[in-house]
Design a protein around this motif. Structure first.
Motif, PDB file in Angstrom:
ATOM      1  N   ALA A 124       0.741  -1.202   0.045  1.00 34.18           N
ATOM      2  CA  ALA A 124      -0.091  -0.011   0.111  1.00 34.18           C
ATOM      3  C   ALA A 124       0.879   1.194  -0.151  1.00 34.18           C
ATOM      4  N   LEU A 125       1.781   1.112   0.637  1.00 37.83           N
ATOM      5  CA  LEU A 125       3.008   2.383   0.601  1.00 37.83           C
ATOM      6  C   LEU A 125       3.429   2.582  -0.490  1.00 37.83           C
ATOM      7  N   GLY A 126       3.806   1.388  -1.247  1.00 38.42           N
ATOM      8  CA  GLY A 126       4.569   1.752  -2.452  1.00 38.42           C
ATOM      9  C   GLY A 126       3.222   2.038  -3.672  1.00 38.42           C
ATOM     10  N   PHE A 127       2.266   1.655  -3.298  1.00 44.31           N
ATOM     11  CA  PHE A 127       1.182   2.201  -4.433  1.00 44.31           C
ATOM     12  C   PHE A 127       0.815   3.553  -4.276  1.00 44.31           C
ATOM     13  N   ALA A 128       0.779   3.988  -2.923  1.00 43.02           N
ATOM     14  CA  ALA A 128       0.575   5.122  -2.523  1.00 43.02           C
ATOM     15  C   ALA A 128       1.567   6.159  -3.222  1.00 43.02           C
ATOM     16  N   ALA A 129       2.842   5.890  -2.929  1.00 48.61           N
ATOM     17  CA  ALA A 129       3.892   6.575  -3.353  1.00 48.61           C
ATOM     18  C   ALA A 129       3.856   6.760  -4.860  1.00 48.61           C
ATOM     19  N   LEU A 130       3.657   5.799  -5.765  1.00 51.17           N
ATOM     20  CA  LEU A 130       3.339   5.927  -7.238  1.00 51.17           C
ATOM     21  C   LEU A 130       2.333   6.573  -7.435  1.00 51.17           C
ATOM     22  N   PHE A 131       0.927   6.470  -6.875  1.00 41.56           N
ATOM     23  CA  PHE A 131      -0.026   7.461  -7.240  1.00 41.56           C
ATOM     24  C   PHE A 131       0.130   8.937  -6.925  1.00 41.56           C
ATOM     25  N   ALA A 132       0.748   9.031  -5.833  1.00 43.34           N
ATOM     26  CA  ALA A 132       1.212  10.519  -5.455  1.00 43.34           C
ATOM     27  C   ALA A 132       2.271  11.003  -6.526  1.00 43.34           C
TER      28      ALA A 132
END
Length: 124
Positions: free
Chosen positions: A55-63
């Motif tokens: 989730a942290l990785g996905f959040a970073a990519l979406f940000a």
């Protein structure tokens, strides 16, 4: 994996070309491993921790995509027509997943600590 690799490359243009195929293979495998760990009961805490990391990785990519004005076309949560999904919507989904994962991890951690305390023998 080819479709995922094409999406990763087209949307984010963040990873070097030589890593895109590896990411397209590893991320779905990590998602499946997370699901298996969460469903196992015995390894739920590890599954929750892996879910937090994903989730942290996905959040970073979406940000990152949002900051660079990218439209995200992902097949998150089982496919469907997500053409033109805003990076903000993807970030919101990732943050919800992160929150749920953190709560689950905390719950599993407390259950484990509770079991350790109850298993101790009293000194008498």
């Amino acid at each position: 994996p080819t479709g995922v690799a094409v999406e990763i490359e087209a949307i984010f243009q963040f990873f070097p070309d030589m890593l895109v195929n590896g990411i397209a293979i590893v991320v779905p495998m990590a998602e499946l491993a997370t699901a298996g760990l969460l469903l196992s009961g015995r390894w739920s805490r590890q599954g929750a921790l892996l879910s937090i990391l994903l989730a942290l990785g996905f959040a970073a990519l979406f940000a990152w995509a949002g900051l660079h004005g990218r439209q995200v076309q992902c097949s998150c949560f089982g496919g469907g027509d997500y053409a033109g999904t805003s990076a903000g919507a993807g970030l919101a989904r990732a943050m919800i997943l992160l929150g749920v994962s953190i709560v689950l991890y905390g719950t599993e951690l407390r259950k484990g600590l509770h079991g350790i305390v109850l298993d101790r023998k009293s000194p008498n």
